[in-house]
Enzyme design. Sequence first.
Site, PDB file in Angstrom:
ATOM      1  N   SER A 176      46.500  42.477  34.005  1.00 31.89           N
ATOM      2  CA  SER A 176      47.246  41.733  35.068  1.00 31.89           C
ATOM      3  C   SER A 176      47.955  42.797  35.862  1.00 31.89           C
ATOM      4  O   SER A 176      48.408  42.265  37.064  1.00 31.89           O
ATOM      5  CB  SER A 176      48.434  41.063  33.916  1.00 31.89           C
ATOM      6  OG  SER A 176      47.929  40.105  33.248  1.00 31.89           O
ATOM      7  N   LYS A 201      36.455  42.961  20.865  1.00 33.19           N
ATOM      8  CA  LYS A 201      37.963  43.055  20.890  1.00 33.19           C
ATOM      9  C   LYS A 201      38.349  41.637  20.034  1.00 33.19           C
ATOM     10  O   LYS A 201      38.258  40.720  20.704  1.00 33.19           O
ATOM     11  CB  LYS A 201      38.171  43.090  22.122  1.00 33.19           C
ATOM     12  CG  LYS A 201      39.970  43.160  22.292  1.00 33.19           C
ATOM     13  CD  LYS A 201      40.558  43.063  23.717  1.00 33.19           C
ATOM     14  CE  LYS A 201      42.274  42.674  23.593  1.00 33.19           C
ATOM     15  NZ  LYS A 201      42.768  42.446  24.638  1.00 33.19           N
ATOM     16  N   ALA A 240      48.363  45.254  26.267  1.00 33.79           N
ATOM     17  CA  ALA A 240      49.358  44.016  26.618  1.00 33.79           C
ATOM     18  C   ALA A 240      50.704  44.488  26.997  1.00 33.79           C
ATOM     19  O   ALA A 240      51.247  45.428  26.357  1.00 33.79           O
ATOM     20  CB  ALA A 240      49.536  42.935  25.601  1.00 33.79           C
ATOM     21  N   GLY A 259      50.413  39.935  29.762  1.00 33.00           N
ATOM     22  CA  GLY A 259      51.047  39.519  30.853  1.00 33.00           C
ATOM     23  C   GLY A 259      52.283  39.307  31.444  1.00 33.00           C
ATOM     24  O   GLY A 259      52.747  39.059  32.252  1.00 33.00           O
TER      25      GLY A 259
END
Length: 280
Positions: free
Chosen positions: A230, A120, A207, A181
């Site tokens: 997250s 990644k 994300a 996050g």
Amino acid sequence: MTFLQSINNNDHSNSSSDELIIANRKFSSRLMTGTGKYPSISLMKECIEASQCQIVTVAVRRVQSEAPGHKGLAESIDWTKIWMLPNTAGCKTSDEAVRVARLGREMAKLLGQENNNFVKLEVIPDPKYLLPDPIETLNAAIQLVKEGFAVLPYINADPILAKRLEEVGCVTLMPLGSPIGSGQGIRNQANISIIIAEANIPVIIDAGIGSPSDASQAMEMGADAVLVNSAIALSQNPLYMAKAMGLATRAGRLAYLGGRMPIKHYAEASSPLTHTITST
């Protein structure tokens, strides 16, 4: 066993009629998870199992440096069941990212995945908003593809960059839904829709996903997978949230395959109006 039977039985191993394929490797789960921000490694392991994901991303630099929360992390996961996705988190330039990707490949080999060439790719020089550098990402991708890596690049929702990365040989595209996050959900829907429509390789929303409804929305848009960290690790009950994310990803995928009804600007009764009882 049919696809619908495998869904009813909650058995991913038999849902071969709708597999996610990345670099010729097949996965029945379309949820990827991360390993950071958990209060303990044991809870992280339980959440991976609860989510039923098959790909887990690991920050190579943090594991190599035994950063807080990462000591012993790589060794704690059963890599015979989970496919490792080493990531280049913390890299600010293409040169750094290439070096860390090489370390990640060696780490995967040491942990038993001899043929794992996945990486990644993250190149993030911006410490405040953590937005990826498009130029350095493209440069790193070109080099890593030459070295035989299966590159999964993390990018802004930029359709032009996405097409360039596909052209140089990346195996997926990973546009952000919103900043890392942030839990803001999918704020780049228009551009992500273009990327999905134009891509000939899997598109993974990475994300910003903050809730199961965000994951489901991404899948309903036609994304091939989602990556969540997250939203699970920082939730009030990570085990419940991990399970919910897995279910939401599956539900969103089924909704996409089912095809939603057309949106209309007028009402239409669900029941036919013929042969109804009328007053005389």
